[in-house]
Design a protein around this motif. Structure first.
Motif, short mmCIF file in Angstrom:
data_model
loop_
_atom_site.label_atom_id
_atom_site.label_comp_id
_atom_site.label_asym_id
_atom_site.label_seq_id
_atom_site.Cartn_x
_atom_site.Cartn_y
_atom_site.Cartn_z
N SER A 101 1.25 -1.28 -0.08
CA SER A 101 -0.17 0.34 0.10
C SER A 101 1.21 1.33 -0.16
O SER A 101 0.69 2.39 -0.34
CB SER A 101 -0.77 -0.06 1.09
N SER A 126 -1.83 7.01 6.03
CA SER A 126 -3.38 6.58 6.06
C SER A 126 -3.59 5.62 4.76
O SER A 126 -2.81 5.97 3.72
CB SER A 126 -4.37 7.68 6.26
N ASP A 127 -4.98 5.25 4.29
CA ASP A 127 -5.10 4.76 2.77
C ASP A 127 -4.37 5.69 1.89
O ASP A 127 -3.49 5.07 0.55
CB ASP A 127 -5.89 4.86 2.55
N GLU A 128 -4.37 7.23 1.29
CA GLU A 128 -4.37 7.52 0.48
C GLU A 128 -3.23 9.02 1.02
O GLU A 128 -2.81 9.66 -0.49
CB GLU A 128 -5.69 8.30 0.14
#
Lengths: 530, 530
Positions: free
Chosen positions: B144, B413-415
């Motif tokens: 990720s 974080s994710d993005e």
């Protein structure tokens, strides 16, 4: 004979020794090279001067490395006449008035010869970074010798605020002399090119002052009146209100106004108090471009100025250079300003500073205008003097170049120059209220700073023993009881019956060893017995 | 989360905080920015580390600003595994052996991925100024996020002594990642151009070592093994015998030999003792290019080396730069050498030094090879971090550039990346035998250094009063009798019956005022009553 300013940058002072009298050129101070703990400055050792033969001092210009030792000199030889130009006179007078020293002076004008007993001296206006800087043409009465002495200059052919240096006049005055010698500035000799004209800075300064930021802060050498004039002019043209922060800027501007070098009137400007609430764009000029500890710039950059704090959107401009040795102080200021959110612009981003000293190309222009028989690099550290010598030898092989040192005399004989030397005298360290401090005491201070101190007192009557420490790690506190025990044991034994100095020494040695064991160094230890 | 190395150059230390464990990158020291009186170095405050979560430290390379704090870290977390390359391992082992500290280690190789609990880390060999320097590619297990962390590097495309940095590998490893972030060196970002290749120095180094001077002295950063190899090769080719002066050069060369980076064998070289009487041409390599106080170069330059004294005809070469803050120390050495008659050559005369850090053109090459989503300037002072940010924003506007500070976390974080901050902890001052010293004690030392000290003891039984001074001008001695009279008078009056602390305070205040009157400052005063 130089007493200062050779093998070092600062404390410029040179003697012209004639058959009848000695004339002094300049008397400056120097900031010490190695750390010396708030010692304010060094001045040449004045004890070699002969007050009976010395009636005159000529000041070439108003920088502190040329006038900063004057108060000490005038205390020693109060009858001196100080030859000076109007602006420099204002600067000296302000400085000496603070110390309540009065002095006799004579105003001189460039190009107008001054007659002394053995020589005639013609000041020659040169370009530098402060108004009214002069070189000196010194000629013997019979023109057997002519000398050009310029400790600070550059060749600014595009200068608009003052005439460019008159190279033709120099050669006209020296041509009739049988033999000629130059004494020339080495400060900037490591630079290969031509030092930029003060005039070339206008483009970038204008671009910066036109920028949209509401608040621009700008620092520069306070003595650069020409640049100050130009910057204030640009601020006015851009509807920026000008505010001055710092004593040094105020002093130089007052002296400049009193001698006709500026239209800026401090009384007309907004005070920092008024400017705080101003809605207009502002330009705040600050003293302290070298990061000096008590300067306006440093206070502002650390967020300690009562009226202005640096913040996002502020622009802080350094129209100055970093004098070697001041890097850390100045970079710290860049960092502090950045941390507050301000943008920092320096002379490595824009052409907003020009040196006042000659690069190699400037020196070439001077020697192409007139080729002397002899040549001495002055006003520079040893390394620069030698590089200067090598440069002249490589480009003008017919010129005889010698490096001389403080307390060496260049003796002008009929055809040659002989070098003769007197014992070197260490410069004097001045601190506090203008007092001398000895080098031994400076090294004592260094020991205190690097090793801390221990004080021990012993009362022989009641065996009272007190120990205190200064500047040692706090963990030391927990070890003092043990030390006390050790020392008491020594004192209860044979030691107490010995001579006082012996007891003191023993207590000192044991204490220093005790600390050395776990600190790795021996604190300065002082013992009292009573 | 950086614990050091951001907003400052030195004491590099960064934490990778995963759900399961914390991994440390580097643990260096920093030389203090302001004068701090023989305090040896600063290290990050380690008390925020969680030893239970922390099993590993990866060392990127062997410079002191990356390994100098390791002994303190290992005292705190002895179970750490140190991931290290062979040369760096040699350096660390020599250093820790002196302090009798043992440690577990794991040798890593560039391009070979190391698996940790939360992330995989691939060291990437980069070009710098010491062998075996690595950047790190840190990827989460599910890809990720991919990060490139390079605190020290330059892009040396012409490198011959080691492979040029593999830009393709970096992009291959990061391409599969969903989001990417760079953490990149800011040391040299003020420089506009491309940092020269180490290889480009060969021409001028060869020219110098071929010169006819019988004795050439050369100083350089001791860790630059590649340059040392090249210089010794040139000396051999020119029949110059090589002599090594200085512990630091010996240590780095030993480590280099033990890890296969050099053929130079210290045992084969002439000792200074032997070389003194040698009739051949010599090349003497000296440690201490920053003018360090106890270095071989300084000793030699001051005429204090027992085997070699500088003299006319000697050539002294500085294949190095001046680290800001060291100007005065180094210029002093240039001047001393010149005064002894030696010729001095520096990197401003010839191309004989290349930085190990990226100029703007190097940074462009990196970002042209791979454009990350996010970018953090690291390894630089605040001012440089901001200039770095501005440069990336101006040239790669699609990259999100943030400046973060020590003890701030960049939370992936994710993005997005969120910045979160912990209370800042002051770095620890280490001195003497590796002990901490408090800031309050440093300011005590500053007071002792700038104001001197007075020590007074009073024996209440017999009214004995003793006064001694440390670091005050000698003229003070003549004023001590008067002070003694003043204090005795106070003590004979009402004062002697008051509380001890009150008496001490009154004696202290009177003494400080007495000195202030004629010195202009108040010495540190310590009073004992017994």
């Amino acid at each position: 004979m130089p007493l200062g300013g050779v093998d070092e940058i600062g404390s410029n002072m040179t003697l012209i020794k004639g058959p009848q009298e000695d004339i002094i050129i300049d008397c400056g101070f120097l900031f010490p090279y190695e750390e010396s703990f708030d010692i304010n400055y060094l001045i040449p050792n004045l004890s070699s001067l002969d007050p009976a033969r010395t009636k005159s001092i000529i000041i070439t210009h108003g920088h502190e490395d040329h006038i900063g030792g004057l108060s000490h000199l005038l205390e020693l030889i109060p009858h001196l006449t100080v030859y000076v130009t109007p602006f420099t006179h204002q600067l000296i007078e302000k400085k000496l008035a603070e110390k309540k020293i009065r002095f006799q002076y004579q105003i001189y004008r460039p190009d107008q010869e001054i007659a002394f007993a053995d020589v005639n001296i013609t000041p020659i206006q040169v370009n530098h970074s402060i108004p009214e800087t002069n070189g000196l043409i010194i000629r013997t009465k019979n023109l057997s010798w002519g000398a050009l002495y310029i400790s600070d200059f550059k060749v600014d052919l595009k200068s608009q605020h003052e005439a460019p240096m008159n190279l033709k006049l120099i050669s006209d005055l020296l041509r009739p002399c049988h033999k000629t010698v130059f004494f020339i500035d080495s400060t900037n000799v490591i630079s290969d090119g031509k030092t930029p004209s003060e005039n070339e800075l206008q483009h970038d300064l204008a671009e910066i002052i036109q920028r949209p930021e509401k608040r621009i802060f700008l620092t520069l050498f306070a003595s650069n009146i020409h640049r100050l004039n130009k910057i204030v002019e640009l601020a006015n043209a851009n509807d920026r209100k000008v505010i001055i922060l710092g004593r040094s800027l105020r002093t130089y501007l007052e002296a400049a106004r009193e001698s006709g070098h500026t239209e800026i009137n401090l009384e007309d400007l907004y005070t920092p108090e008024q400017a705080k609430n101003l809605n207009s764009k502002v330009l705040v000029l600050l003293s302290g471009c070298q990061g000096d500890f008590h300067s306006a710039l440093r206070r502002f950059s650390f967020g300690e100025d009562p009226h202005f704090k640096p913040t996002y959107g502020d622009l802080v401009v350094f129209s100055s250079k970093v004098i070697p040795g001041n890097e850390k102080k100045i970079y710290r200021i860049y960092n502090k300003l950045t941390q507050f959110g301000a943008d920092v612009i320096t002379a490595s981003d824009y052409l907003i500073h020009a040196s006042g000293h000659p690069g190699k190309a400037d020196l070439k222009l001077l020697l192409e205008a007139f080729r002397p028989h002899f040549y001495f690099p002055i006003h520079g550290e040893s390394y620069m003097l030698k590089k200067h010598q090598e440069f002249i030898l490589a480009n003008f092989p017919e010129v005889k170049v010698n490096v001389f040192h403080n307390y060496q005399e260049a003796i002008l004989s009929d055809e040659e120059i002989l070098i003769n030397h007197h014992p070197v005298m260490e410069p004097i360290l001045i601190h506090g209220l203008g007092l001398e401090i000895e080098r031994s005491q400076i090294s004592q201070r260094r020991k205190l700073a690097t090793q801390g101190a221990v004080f021990i007192s012993y009362n022989r009557k009641n065996n009272g023993l007190e120990i205190s420490t200064l500047g040692l790690p706090i963990l030391v506190e927990s070890r003092l009881e043990q030390l006390k025990k050790n020392l008491s044991q020594m004192l209860l034994g044979d030691l107490q019956h010995r001579a006082e100095s012996y007891i003191k020494d023993q207590l000192k040695i044991s204490t220093r060893q005790y600390f050395n064991h776990f600190l790795g160094y021996k604190p300065v230890t002082e013992v009292h017995l009573n």
